[in-house]
Each structure stands twice: as structure tokens, then as C-alpha cells.
Scaffold this motif. Structure first.
Motif, mmCIF file in Angstrom:
data_model
loop_
_atom_site.group_PDB
_atom_site.id
_atom_site.type_symbol
_atom_site.label_atom_id
_atom_site.label_comp_id
_atom_site.label_asym_id
_atom_site.label_seq_id
_atom_site.Cartn_x
_atom_site.Cartn_y
_atom_site.Cartn_z
ATOM 1 N N SER A 80 17.451 -10.175 -42.301
ATOM 2 C CA SER A 80 16.677 -10.437 -43.506
ATOM 3 C C SER A 80 17.561 -10.608 -44.737
ATOM 4 O O SER A 80 17.102 -11.066 -45.775
ATOM 5 N N THR A 118 19.612 -15.694 -46.868
ATOM 6 C CA THR A 118 18.655 -16.455 -47.661
ATOM 7 C C THR A 118 18.826 -17.934 -47.377
ATOM 8 O O THR A 118 19.881 -18.402 -46.949
ATOM 9 N N ASP A 127 13.359 -22.611 -49.439
ATOM 10 C CA ASP A 127 12.021 -22.532 -48.871
ATOM 11 C C ASP A 127 11.738 -23.785 -48.048
ATOM 12 O O ASP A 127 11.993 -24.915 -48.496
ATOM 13 N N SER A 172 2.662 -19.569 -42.380
ATOM 14 C CA SER A 172 3.064 -20.416 -41.258
ATOM 15 C C SER A 172 1.911 -20.467 -40.258
ATOM 16 O O SER A 172 1.067 -19.566 -40.198
ATOM 17 N N TYR A 224 3.563 -14.151 -44.925
ATOM 18 C CA TYR A 224 4.786 -13.440 -45.275
ATOM 19 C C TYR A 224 4.707 -13.018 -46.743
ATOM 20 O O TYR A 224 4.787 -13.877 -47.632
ATOM 21 N N ASP A 249 11.336 -14.802 -48.040
ATOM 22 C CA ASP A 249 12.530 -14.818 -47.205
ATOM 23 C C ASP A 249 12.626 -13.556 -46.335
ATOM 24 O O ASP A 249 13.677 -13.228 -45.819
ATOM 25 N N LEU A 273 11.084 -10.666 -43.278
ATOM 26 C CA LEU A 273 10.749 -10.659 -41.856
ATOM 27 C C LEU A 273 9.335 -10.164 -41.593
ATOM 28 O O LEU A 273 8.728 -10.508 -40.584
ATOM 29 N N TYR A 280 5.438 -9.822 -41.573
ATOM 30 C CA TYR A 280 4.321 -10.742 -41.741
ATOM 31 C C TYR A 280 3.033 -10.112 -41.207
ATOM 32 O O TYR A 280 3.051 -9.184 -40.400
ATOM 33 N N ARG A 293 11.085 -14.186 -38.245
ATOM 34 C CA ARG A 293 10.910 -15.370 -39.068
ATOM 35 C C ARG A 293 10.087 -16.422 -38.328
ATOM 36 O O ARG A 293 10.165 -16.539 -37.095
ATOM 37 N N LYS A 342 16.924 -18.606 -38.660
ATOM 38 C CA LYS A 342 18.030 -19.129 -39.458
ATOM 39 C C LYS A 342 19.005 -19.913 -38.581
ATOM 40 O O LYS A 342 19.549 -20.937 -38.991
ATOM 41 N N LYS A 401 10.906 -12.467 -32.227
ATOM 42 C CA LYS A 401 9.755 -11.990 -32.981
ATOM 43 C C LYS A 401 9.068 -10.886 -32.190
ATOM 44 O O LYS A 401 9.021 -10.925 -30.957
#
Length: 260
Positions: free
Chosen positions: A25, A28, A31, A62, A116, A120, A122, A124, A195, A199, A205
């Protein structure tokens, strides 16, 4: 049951891998624009193996859609039949039970939105719907408490059994029935870590939640059968085993792959 054991495994994985996710996390990135990226995720959950596609809608939301499925056979189990008025004891000369081996089949699709609170981050929260059915096909016989086939005492005929207000027929000592566990459309709420778009190329998840499945329906010979106003239930122990499906616990672990 196997589903409960899978729940414990997923929950343990949820706790074990949290530190790895929290470390991620700190990174960065800009967006994501709506539908600019997409991931595919595969894993295990209390609904079986699953496959999902996910895409960002905004920095906070999302969208994901997928399918989950499993199929397995239970071991043979014996349930003592309740006999509040002694009718079964008179018909068979002793207390009897139901010996059965079931096949459980599940197929569900889902459309869920993840929120979220930190763009940025984790953490949710999930909300959406699962669509599908979980079916239990019970095939069994009426037996004495020692497991031997139950024998009718003359002049009795095979009695009807009552399962939550539904009458079930015993045919030559056999009792076969099909249960559909819950409604076709099931609302879902959950919380997770991970996420929407990893990244790097791969990510993980973890998610916990609950799905409101609703009541079950029971059929015999492709018919829902007759109803009765009698309040007795010969299958109290069976009913207790499947009643927890009404609020179905969800535990899910996935490995993600960023497609673009």
C-alpha cells in the motif's frame, strides 16, 4: 462440512497474507481512468473455484464479474428421524433413521462493485449480487438405528414423512429428494484487502463477506409435493444442518494477473 473447512482455510489465508498486502500500500500511482485497465483473477472461495474479471470505474470504485463452481459427494451419513407422536415407531416397531449420501452442485455468477475509501489503498468494501443455484441431491434409505434396513410391521404401509411442512413419500424403503438451497438472486456484502489493479503484473486479493441466500425448496419426483398444516418435522437434525445456508459465509482468496 467441507464448505466450513474451506471457510477456515480462507480466513487463515486472509490473516496470514495481510502484512504483505499492507506493505504494497505504500506504493503510489496515478489514478486509473475508467476501463483503462483490466485484471483476471483466479482462486478459491466457499462457493468453490472462481474466475473473475475486474476493471476500475473511478479512483474509488471498481467493477468485477465472475463465476464460481464446485461439485462433490458427501460421505454417507445417518440422521435419526424425529417421531413426536410415535407414528414411525408403530410402523417399524422401533426408532428409525435416514441414511443418505448426497451430491452437492453449485454454479454462481456474480456482479459486484468494490468501493475503496482511500484511492491508493488496499481496503475495500463490496456490494452486489450473486446469481445461480446450489443443489443438493439426497439419495437414501430408511434404516434402523443400527444401520440395518427398516422393516414395516403389518398391517402398516410406508408412512409419509414431513420436512418443514412438505410431505415426502417413502417408496419401498427409499427416500430420494432434491433441495435447492436459496434463491436464484442473492444480495452480497463484503470487505477485503487488495488492489483492483495490481501495481505489478501479479497481485493477490482476500475477501470476507456474507451472501443472503434465502430459504430452500424441496422437490420429490420433479414435484414440490403436498403441504401439510402439521407442525412436526421428522428431519429436525437435517434441517439444522442446512439452515445455515440462509446466510452463506463468503471467504475468498485470489491471485490476480493484470491484462492491461
Amino acid at each position: 462440512m467441507q464448505i466450513r473447512n474451506l471457510s477456515f482455510l480462507c480466513i487463515f489465508s486472509f490473516l496470514w497474507i495481510t502484512n504483505t498486502l499492507l506493505a504494497q500500500s505504500k506504493r503510489t500511482s496515478p489514478d486509473p481512468a475508467p476501463f483503462q485497465h483490466m485484471t483476471v483473477a483466479a482462486g478459491l472461495s466457499t462457493l468453490g473455484g472462481n474466475l473473475e474479471l475486474a476493471t476500475p470505474l473511478s479512483p474509488h470504485f471498481s467493477l468485477k464479474a465472475g463465476i464460481s463452481t464446485y461439485k462433490y459427494h458427501t460421505r454417507r451419513r445417518q440422521f435419526n428421524l424425529s417421531d413426536p407422536h410415535g407414528a414411525l415407531h408403530m410402523a417399524f416397531g422401533q426408532n428409525v433413521a435416514y441414511s443418505t449420501r448426497a451430491e452437492i452442485t453449485n454454479v454462481h455468477g456474480n456482479i459486484v462493485v468494490d468501493y475503496y475509501p482511500f484511492p491508493d489503498g488496499l481496503l475495500y468494501f463490496s456490494g452486489g449480487f450473486y446469481f445461480g443455484k446450489t443443489k443438493l441431491l439426497a439419495r437414501g434409505t430408511i434404516v434402523n438405528r443400527n444401520g440395518s434396513p427398516a422393516q414395516l410391521q403389518p398391517p402398516f404401509i410406508w408412512p409419509e414423512l414431513i420436512f418443514n411442512g412438505k410431505k415426502l413419500d417413502i417408496i419401498n424403503g427409499r427416500l430420494d429428494a432434491d433441495l435447492t438451497l436459496g434463491n436464484t438472486i442473492k444480495p452480497y456484502l463484503g470487505i477485503g484487502l487488495g488492489r483492483a489493479i495490481p501495481k505489478k503484473r501479479f497481485g493477490v486479493k482476500l475477501e470476507l463477506g456474507v451472501m443472503y441466500a434465502g430459504d430452500y425448496t424441496i422437490t420429490q419426483n420433479n414435484s414440490r409435493g403436498g403441504t401439510t398444516l402439521l407442525r412436526e418435522n421428522n428431519f429436525e437434525k437435517v434441517n439444522a444442518e442446512i439452515d445455515w445456508f440462509k446466510y452463506y459465509p463468503m471467504a475468498k482468496f485470489q491471485v490476480q494477473y493484470r491484462l492491461f
